[in-house]
Scaffold this motif. Structure first.
Motif, PDB file in Angstrom:
ATOM      1  N   GLU A 292      -3.198   4.330 -11.439  1.00 46.32           N
ATOM      2  CA  GLU A 292      -4.180   4.243 -10.038  1.00 46.32           C
ATOM      3  C   GLU A 292      -5.339   3.763 -10.693  1.00 46.32           C
ATOM      4  N   ASP A 293      -6.048   3.987 -10.882  1.00 41.91           N
ATOM      5  CA  ASP A 293      -6.947   3.913 -12.122  1.00 41.91           C
ATOM      6  C   ASP A 293      -7.580   1.788 -13.162  1.00 41.91           C
ATOM      7  N   TYR A 296      -8.016   0.102  -9.360  1.00 45.84           N
ATOM      8  CA  TYR A 296      -8.858   1.031  -8.355  1.00 45.84           C
ATOM      9  C   TYR A 296      -9.726  -0.706  -9.057  1.00 45.84           C
ATOM     10  N   GLU A 297      -9.645  -0.614 -10.497  1.00 44.75           N
ATOM     11  CA  GLU A 297     -10.249  -2.117 -11.122  1.00 44.75           C
ATOM     12  C   GLU A 297      -9.617  -2.845 -10.969  1.00 44.75           C
ATOM     13  N   ALA A 299      -9.190  -3.490  -7.337  1.00 44.75           N
ATOM     14  CA  ALA A 299     -10.245  -4.268  -5.862  1.00 44.75           C
ATOM     15  C   ALA A 299     -11.429  -4.356  -6.463  1.00 44.75           C
ATOM     16  N   MET A 300     -11.878  -3.417  -7.257  1.00 47.68           N
ATOM     17  CA  MET A 300     -13.262  -3.655  -7.916  1.00 47.68           C
ATOM     18  C   MET A 300     -13.549  -5.284  -8.058  1.00 47.68           C
TER      19      MET A 300
END
Length: 428
Positions: A292-293, A296-297, A299-300
């Motif tokens: 998930e990290d 998210y990375e 996505a950012m």
């Protein structure tokens, strides 16, 4: 389109003979004595010759001022400086490899007749108003002088009667050439002419632009010899921006037009860069869609890179400009080109900011930061030109007051625009 007899009447009227009958007779016209000549000059318009020419032109294809066939193309150019005309023209370039020839000179007899047909069409549309023949650049007295000692035929009379120049393109060993192909050839020639000479090569918009009814004459800068044919295919829209820049004497218009060349490629290059970087991330061995990290990375990364505009979906313009520069501009080539435009410019950009917008200096030896510095200098200057909010007086361009300083920025954007046009083109 004007009828044969209407065109015949118009030619005779231009040469001083009015109200001829609509018949198939040959017409003999007498030009009045030109000072210093011993006898008057006669010109005979042979009906069969004119009719054959009229039928040939009527069977050709046309689009506005463009006249073309399967193998030939011709377009009027706005060139007005007579001294340069006499010294430098015709301009001839032959591309023997691709079987294409380019020539800038007085128009062909076919194109001259086509323009007269367009003029007559305009006169017909003005019925009910005072009918007036548009002013020709070269009228009767120059014709009297030019043909007083030589043979006078339609091929010699009509081009000088028109008195303008045209670009002629001929292709060999091809069964058919479309207008789009001819247009690309024209765009390539026009850009390389402007690039090599530093002068605008401008097309007339329509027949009224070419021969205005109010006697307004155009004034364009001179051209010089160009004997190397274009071997690349350029993007027509960006060549038009480049043409607009060279055609203007206003540094504001020049700057914005050169900037439009860069802006044209923003979306294309930005998206290409975005997709490449994203592919690299999601295919990297360290990436896992189960982490998930890492998701998210990603996505950012997308969020920060795009800084999305909700309406257009375009990315950040400054970043886009930097990507365009990195894609199409070589710093060494850019410095060489700038130096040919202005020998003092490189030193100026390295030591002087743009005062009216606080755009940064350019460290030419900073291999890591030079693209960012160029992008910021160009972009901050551009913003100062297009934004005029009263609350930002320290960053606002003031016409006339800041004009001289803006003029100093032209070599930079001109050289950048040229590099982008050339390096985004395709070899023929």
């Amino acid at each position: 389109m004007a009828t044969f007899y209407e065109v015949k009447q118009l030619i005779c009227r231009l040469l001083g003979r009015r109200n001829i009958d609509d018949n198939d007779d040959d017409i003999t016209l007498e030009l009045r004595l030109y000072r210093g000549e011993q006898e008057n000059k006669q010109i005979t318009i042979f009906n069969d010759e004119l009719l054959e020419l009229y039928n040939k032109v009527s069977n050709m294809k046309y689009n506005g001022l463009e006249l073309y066939s399967d193998e030939t193309y011709e377009m009027a150019l706005d060139i007005d400086y007579f001294t340069i005309r006499d010294q430098e023209f015709p301009l001839i370039s032959d591309d023997n490899i691709n079987g294409i020839s380019y020539e800038v000179s007085y128009p062909t007899v076919e194109y001259s007749l086509y323009l007269l047909m367009l003029i007559k069409d305009v006169m017909n549309q003005q019925q009910g108003h005072r009918s007036r023949i548009p002013p020709m650049r070269l009228r009767r007295r120059p014709l009297e002088r030019d043909f007083s000692n030589g043979e006078s035929t339609l091929e010699t009379i009509l081009p000088k009667m028109i008195g303008e120049f045209s670009l002629k393109i001929k292709v060999k060993n091809r069964i058919y050439t479309s207008l789009n192909v001819f247009t690309r050839m024209k765009t390539a020639f026009v850009f390389e002419f402007m690039y090599r000479t530093g002068n605008a090569l401008v097309e007339f918009l329509d027949i009224l632009d070419m021969f205005p009814m109010n006697n307004i004459m155009h004034s364009r800068s001179s051209e010089t010899q160009m004997d190397i044919p274009p071997l690349r295919k350029y993007t027509e829209d960006v060549v038009d921006y480049y043409k607009q820049a060279l055609a203007s004497n206003d540094p504001y218009i020049k700057y914005i037009s050169f900037y439009h060349v860069m802006e044209y490629f923003y979306d294309e290059v930005f998206k290409r860069k975005m997709v490449t970087d994203l592919k690299n991330k999601i295919t990297h061995p360290d990436f896992s869609y189960k982490d998930e990290d890492k998701i998210y990375e990603i996505a950012m990364f997308v969020k920060n890179r795009l800084r999305m505009n909700d309406e257009t979906g375009q990315g950040n313009e400054l970043e886009s400009l930097k990507y365009v520069l990195k894609e199409y501009v070589s710093i060494d080539d850019l410095k060489a080109r700038i130096s040919t435009i202005d020998p003092n410019a490189l030193n100026y950009y390295q030591n002087k900011k743009v005062a009216f917008c606080n755009a940064p200096v350019i460290g030419w030896l900073d291999s890591e930061g030079v693209f960012t510095q160029i992008a910021k200098r160009i972009y901050f200057t551009r913003n100062s030109l297009v934004h005029s909010k009263s609350g930002k007086n320290k960053e606002r361009y003031r016409p006339y007051q800041d004009e001289k300083q803006l003029q100093l920025e032209i070599p930079l954007v001109k050289a950048v625009a040229e590099a982008i046009i050339i390096n985004s083109s395709e070899i023929v």
